[in-house]
Design an enzyme around this catalytic site. Structure first.
Site, PDB file in Angstrom:
ATOM      1  N   TRP A 390      71.814  43.534  44.317  1.00  0.00           N
ATOM      2  CA  TRP A 390      73.231  43.219  44.090  1.00  0.00           C
ATOM      3  C   TRP A 390      74.135  44.413  44.331  1.00  0.00           C
ATOM      4  O   TRP A 390      75.344  44.310  44.252  1.00  0.00           O
ATOM      5  CB  TRP A 390      73.429  42.711  42.644  1.00  0.00           C
ATOM      6  CG  TRP A 390      73.352  43.788  41.573  1.00  0.00           C
ATOM      7  CD1 TRP A 390      72.518  44.880  41.565  1.00  0.00           C
ATOM      8  CD2 TRP A 390      74.132  43.877  40.383  1.00  0.00           C
ATOM      9  NE1 TRP A 390      72.707  45.617  40.431  1.00  0.00           N
ATOM     10  CE2 TRP A 390      73.698  45.028  39.677  1.00  0.00           C
ATOM     11  CE3 TRP A 390      75.145  43.098  39.827  1.00  0.00           C
ATOM     12  CZ2 TRP A 390      74.256  45.411  38.461  1.00  0.00           C
ATOM     13  CZ3 TRP A 390      75.684  43.487  38.606  1.00  0.00           C
ATOM     14  CH2 TRP A 390      75.247  44.630  37.946  1.00  0.00           C
ATOM     15  N   ASP A 391      73.535  45.587  44.657  1.00  0.00           N
ATOM     16  CA  ASP A 391      74.312  46.818  44.818  1.00  0.00           C
ATOM     17  C   ASP A 391      75.425  46.677  45.853  1.00  0.00           C
ATOM     18  O   ASP A 391      76.371  47.455  45.858  1.00  0.00           O
ATOM     19  CB  ASP A 391      73.395  47.984  45.232  1.00  0.00           C
ATOM     20  CG  ASP A 391      72.240  48.198  44.273  1.00  0.00           C
ATOM     21  OD1 ASP A 391      71.668  47.193  43.816  1.00  0.00           O
ATOM     22  OD2 ASP A 391      71.901  49.349  44.006  1.00  0.00           O
ATOM     23  N   GLU A 529      68.226  45.952  32.781  1.00  0.00           N
ATOM     24  CA  GLU A 529      66.808  45.609  32.984  1.00  0.00           C
ATOM     25  C   GLU A 529      65.890  46.103  31.864  1.00  0.00           C
ATOM     26  O   GLU A 529      64.690  45.840  31.908  1.00  0.00           O
ATOM     27  CB  GLU A 529      66.332  46.183  34.325  1.00  0.00           C
ATOM     28  CG  GLU A 529      67.015  45.535  35.503  1.00  0.00           C
ATOM     29  CD  GLU A 529      66.647  46.192  36.836  1.00  0.00           C
ATOM     30  OE1 GLU A 529      66.440  47.422  36.834  1.00  0.00           O
ATOM     31  OE2 GLU A 529      66.581  45.475  37.835  1.00  0.00           O
ATOM     32  N   LYS A 649      70.039  49.914  29.656  1.00  0.00           N
ATOM     33  CA  LYS A 649      69.813  50.744  30.840  1.00  0.00           C
ATOM     34  C   LYS A 649      71.149  51.063  31.509  1.00  0.00           C
ATOM     35  O   LYS A 649      71.366  52.154  32.021  1.00  0.00           O
ATOM     36  CB  LYS A 649      68.912  49.981  31.816  1.00  0.00           C
ATOM     37  CG  LYS A 649      68.595  50.741  33.086  1.00  0.00           C
ATOM     38  CD  LYS A 649      67.639  49.950  33.959  1.00  0.00           C
ATOM     39  CE  LYS A 649      67.263  50.705  35.217  1.00  0.00           C
ATOM     40  NZ  LYS A 649      66.403  49.945  36.113  1.00  0.00           N
ATOM     41  N   GLN A 650      72.032  50.059  31.548  1.00  0.00           N
ATOM     42  CA  GLN A 650      73.267  50.228  32.306  1.00  0.00           C
ATOM     43  C   GLN A 650      74.317  49.250  31.793  1.00  0.00           C
ATOM     44  O   GLN A 650      74.034  48.423  30.925  1.00  0.00           O
ATOM     45  CB  GLN A 650      73.010  49.953  33.786  1.00  0.00           C
ATOM     46  CG  GLN A 650      72.606  48.518  34.085  1.00  0.00           C
ATOM     47  CD  GLN A 650      71.871  48.411  35.410  1.00  0.00           C
ATOM     48  OE1 GLN A 650      70.665  48.584  35.438  1.00  0.00           O
ATOM     49  NE2 GLN A 650      72.586  48.138  36.473  1.00  0.00           N
TER      50      GLN A 650
HETATM   51  C1  BGC Z   1      69.149  48.846  38.709  1.00  0.00           C
HETATM   52  C2  BGC Z   1      69.673  47.655  39.471  1.00  0.00           C
HETATM   53  C3  BGC Z   1      69.869  48.038  40.921  1.00  0.00           C
HETATM   54  C4  BGC Z   1      68.582  48.598  41.497  1.00  0.00           C
HETATM   55  C5  BGC Z   1      68.743  49.055  42.928  1.00  0.00           C
HETATM   56  C6  BGC Z   1      67.892  49.367  39.384  1.00  0.00           C
HETATM   57  O1  BGC Z   1      67.472  50.520  38.729  1.00  0.00           O
HETATM   58  O2  BGC Z   1      68.860  48.480  37.385  1.00  0.00           O
HETATM   59  O3  BGC Z   1      70.894  47.223  38.908  1.00  0.00           O
HETATM   60  O4  BGC Z   1      70.258  46.921  41.639  1.00  0.00           O
HETATM   61  O5  BGC Z   1      68.184  49.695  40.722  1.00  0.00           O
HETATM   62  O6  BGC Z   1      69.680  50.070  43.024  1.00  0.00           O
END
Ligand code: BGC
Length: 833
Positions: A390-391, A529, A649-650
């Site tokens: 989704w980046d 995540e 995590k984010q």
């Molecule tokens: C993040 C995701 C991201 C992926 C690729 C993961 O560590 O949690 O949100 O899409 O990295 O960058």
């Protein structure tokens, strides 16, 4: 907290200069533009950081990219000379513990770099074993040129200076070149050079891939096609994509005259083709070896077949200097569009440019000619196996406002995989389109079932594929693209279909609770995540992730908007194909008003039950481990799981404030029957900021954005941390596996959209500027609905100039006052008022 980039271990030099005399014919390029903040330079050779430098010195053009690896080195644990071609994947199967693991990777293509050298009776030079006197690496971002200068002394005391300049051509995407100038400083005699192409490379950038089958290439033929040209063709083992690489090596003296040298075929491995050249060096007189390579594949448009394509391309390619001129000119044109002029520290300017540079090397107009998506780690390494996540949501805004044709092309990557997403939804018992969390060649779900925990040294289950919000990101991207461009044709032909099928999928995963009279979604994972299941639960998946639920309501509203918007646009056939009924649109309307949003203690809950999880002792863990980037692995090693804790995590809930303005979010909540007042927003922001580990590179981008007005100092600190994440490899050493492209783009987007308060919605271009105190002024050009708009901003005034053109007038809202601007208009807005 880091508030300064000054302590970066790399030497960021503001003033560009070539390191020393090149010895090669010097012709001045470009002219007169100031060079401050354009050069990334490393002094000295540090094998421990070589992987990082290779990534940060990668050169690419959106079609191909080559890591900044030393040309004389092979992959050996220190060096990793990877070359990647946009969208070129291959599947392999590995038997592990009696199971067959299938994986698809972005392929490490044949290496065009090899150029080894040795003093006639000595060993081949290596920076690891040779006696290095000096070593400098300099990346000129403006010109897209990597220069390396080294001096080495052999065991007999012979001093040799080697200067290399490298480019991956921005105007002619199949061409790359390496110019090497040798100068014997205190001796005369023979120097042997081996120039080659290596087809024996494998995908070995990630240590955890070691147990996997890693040979994606089969070398078909190696040939010397001409006295100075070699050719290698290979085919990927499963996707059967043919790749051809040709290289022409010529030798000149310091004045640019051809020097005849004796050449012999290099004998060695079957998957290597090369020539050994014998040079006669005379003390103090430079000799230049110029290697020009061409790369093509059977996926390329407008070629007959790859081998003939590379021979033709080489035949037409000029010498290094000619290539340099056209290359630099192409970069100048791109920089004219993308460079943001900030009145800020040189380091901030340079870091932002470096991010822009790598973004444009991973994705350029050449990418638009291919069927390729946005790889999370660029074309710079094998992190996440080159997959698409989704980046892109962090990347598209940068292109929407500068080069919307590229956003459009990248959205088509998704549209071509719509059928696959429909199939995935059907197979899982849903309707519409279920896009995969990780996507690659054909759009099937590529998320591995297991991921390797480096700390535990074992494979653990991976439930990240339950992130159904990826479809929301795609719908959001389509809508943003449309808002910026008003490209109704795109919407009618491609965009509407994606938004509608995603809306349809979302309504098929919701469940209605008649008691609460609310819709909810269970069994999914949000952007965070670290949370994939309830503590002790047998099955993975969570209930009512607030981000997913609220954005579901948003997508359903957009689906309804799209249908209204396209009425009268000959969409009859599309509506018929999609079989949209009034019953269905009524359901969208209803669900969009009744999605559930969980709350606890006066804040939005990340998901139902988040508030009941144990508090995490951030202070204790920070005191013991410092940065918490790998906290999930630390907890696992201690027999625990982040699922137990209020530890994110984010950004997850806060992604809502990143994507939508507070005003839009309040409206959306009101429509859902919730009152989202200012104090609740503030309390929610405070709550999650105190519980985030920033385990994803995207996290600081979202948090920086959300705090840009509420806590400007904290926001600036987060911005600086995001700027140095790859430069200083603060993500647990992962930058050697590729840049974090979404985060890089995110910083560029922050500088433009967040600091100008730029929004594109309701057919209006909004500005609500607030520069951080550390930035004195900002200058950019952006493209909105056919206009090129020059934006000049400082702390007291915003000036907009619409360049003359034929586009229709636009509606602009500056801090709440609405204006209609026409091409040629120039307006100044007093921000103090
Ligand atoms: C993040 C995701 C991201 C992926 C690729 C993961 O560590 O949690 O949100 O899409 O990295 O960058």
């Amino acid at each position: 907290m880091v508030t300064d980039l000054a302590d970066l271990p790399v030497d960021l030099v503001g003033l560009h200069r070539l390191p020393g005399d090149t010895g090669a014919p010097q012709r001045l390029l470009g002219g007169g533009r100031p060079s401050t903040g354009w050069t990334l330079r490393y002094d000295g050779y540090d094998p421990g950081r070589e992987g990082l430098r290779e990534v940060l010195c990668t050169l690419g053009n959106g079609y191909l990219a080559t890591r900044g690896a030393a040309a004389e080195c092979q992959a050996d644990g220190v060096h990793y000379p990877g070359t990647y071609l946009s969208g070129l994947y291959n599947r392999l199967t590995t038997p592990i513990d009696g199971r067959l693991i299938e994986h698809e990777h972005l392929v490490n293509a044949p290496n065009w770099l090899p150029l080894r050298f040795r003093v006639a009776d000595g060993d081949w030079f290596s920076p690891d074993t040779g006696h290095l006197i000096d070593h400098q690496l300099e990346l000129d971002l403006r010109a897209g040129v990597l220069t390396r200068v080294l001096r080495w002394c052999d065991p007999s005391g012979r001093l040799t200076r080697v200067q290399q300049r490298r480019l991956v051509h921005l105007a002619t995407p199949h061409i790359a070149a390496l110019e090497t100038t040798f100068t014997a400083e205190n001796w005369s005699g023979g120097l042997q050079v081996c120039t080659g192409i290596d087809g024996g490379v494998v995908n070995a950038n990630l240590p955890e891939d070691a147990p996997l089958t890693r040979a994606h290439l089969h070398t078909e033929q190696t040939r010397i096609t001409d006295h100075d040209t070699i050719l290698l063709t290979a085919v990927t083992t499963q996707s059967r994509i043919r790749i051809a690489v040709a290289a022409r090596t010529r030798v000149r003296d310091g004045a640019g005259h051809d020097v005849p040298v004796s050449r012999a075929p290099h004998s060695g491995e079957a998957s290597f083709v090369g020539q050994d050249l014998d040079l006669d060096l005379v003390e103090g007189r430079p000799v230049v070896v110029e290697k020009v390579a061409a790369i093509a594949t059977s996926r390329d448009p407008a070629i007959s077949e790859p081998a003939s394509a590379v021979c033709t391309a080489l035949g037409r390619a000029g010498d290094f200097f000619d290539l340099l001129v056209t290359h630099e000119r192409a970069w100048q044109r791109l920089w004219d569009l993308f460079d943001l002029t900030l009145d800020a520290d040189d380091e901030v300017t340079l870091a932002l440019r470096l991010h822009t540079f790598h973004l444009l090397q991973a994705l350029s107009p050449h990418t638009a000619q291919l069927d390729a998506g946005v790889p999370a780690r660029g074309l710079h390494g094998e992190g996440y196996h080159g997959h698409v996540f989704w980046d892109e949501m962090f990347v598209f805004p940068v292109f929407n406002l500068r080069m919307p044709s590229l956003s459009r092309a990248l959205l088509l990557y998704r549209w071509r995989r719509l059928e696959q997403a429909r199939h995935a939804a059907r197979t899982a018992g849903y309707r519409g389109a279920m896009f995969p969390w990780q996507s690659a060649s054909d759009g099937r779900e590529e998320t591995p079932d297991e991921l390797f925990d480096r700390r535990l040294g074992q494979w653990i289950p991976d439930f990240s594929h339950l992130q159904r919000h990826v479809g929301i990101a795609i719908a959001y991207d389509v809508w943003q693209y449309y808002q910026v461009t008003a490209d109704v044709d795109f919407l009618a032909e491609y965009g509407a279909e994606m938004i509608i099928e995603i809306a349809r999928f979302l309504t098929s995963i919701v469940a209605y609770d008649p008691v609460e009279e609310r819709y909810g979604i269970a069994g999914i994972v949000g952007p965070d995540e670290y949370h994939t299941a309830y503590p002790g639960a047998r099955d993975a998946g969570l209930r009512d992730n607030a981000y997913t639920n609220v954005m579901t309501a948003w997508v359903l509203r957009r689906a309804l908007d799209v249908i209204n918007l396209l009425t009268g646009h000959h969409c009859g056939l599309l509506w018929e194909q999609l079989g949209i009924s009034e019953v269905e649109t009524r359901l969208w309307e209803q669900v969009s008003r009744r999605m559930r949003v969980p709350f606890h203690d006066g804040v939005i809950s990340q998901f139902d039950g988040y508030g009941q999880l144990a508090e995490f002792d951030f202070d204790a863990y920070r005191a013991r481990y410092g940065d918490l980037v790998g906290i999930d692995a630390i907890l696992r090693a201690q027999g625990m799981s982040p699922n137990q804790y209020q530890l994110s995590k984010q950004a997850d809930v806060l992604m809502l404030l990143y994507l939508l303005s507070a005003e839009e979010l309040r409206d959306l909540f009101a429509r859902l029957g919730y009152d989202l007042d200012g104090p609740t927003i503030e309390a929610t922001v405070r709550y999650y900021l105190a519980r985030v580990a920033h385990g994803s590179s995207l996290s600081r981008i979202a948090h920086c954005w959300v705090q840009a007005r509420a806590d400007r100092e904290q926001s600036w600190a987060l911005f600086l941390q995001a700027l140095r994440a790859d430069l200083d490899d603060t993500r647990g050493g992962s930058t050697r596996e590729g840049v974090h492209l979404g985060a890089m783009a995110g910083t560029v987007d922050l500088a433009l959209r967040c600091y100008t308060g730029l929004e594109t919605r309701d057919d209006t271009l909004y500005f609500h500027p607030l520069l951080p105190t550390q930035l004195h002024a900002l200058h950019a050009e952006l493209c909105y609905r056919g206009h090129w708009i020059v934006v000049d901003l400082d702390h007291v005034r915003l000036r907009l100039l619409l360049r003359p053109c034929q586009a229709a007038p636009i509606r602009v809202d500056v801090d709440g006052s609405v204006h209609f601007l026409t091409a040629g208009d120039q307006r100044e807005f007093d921000l103090a008022r």
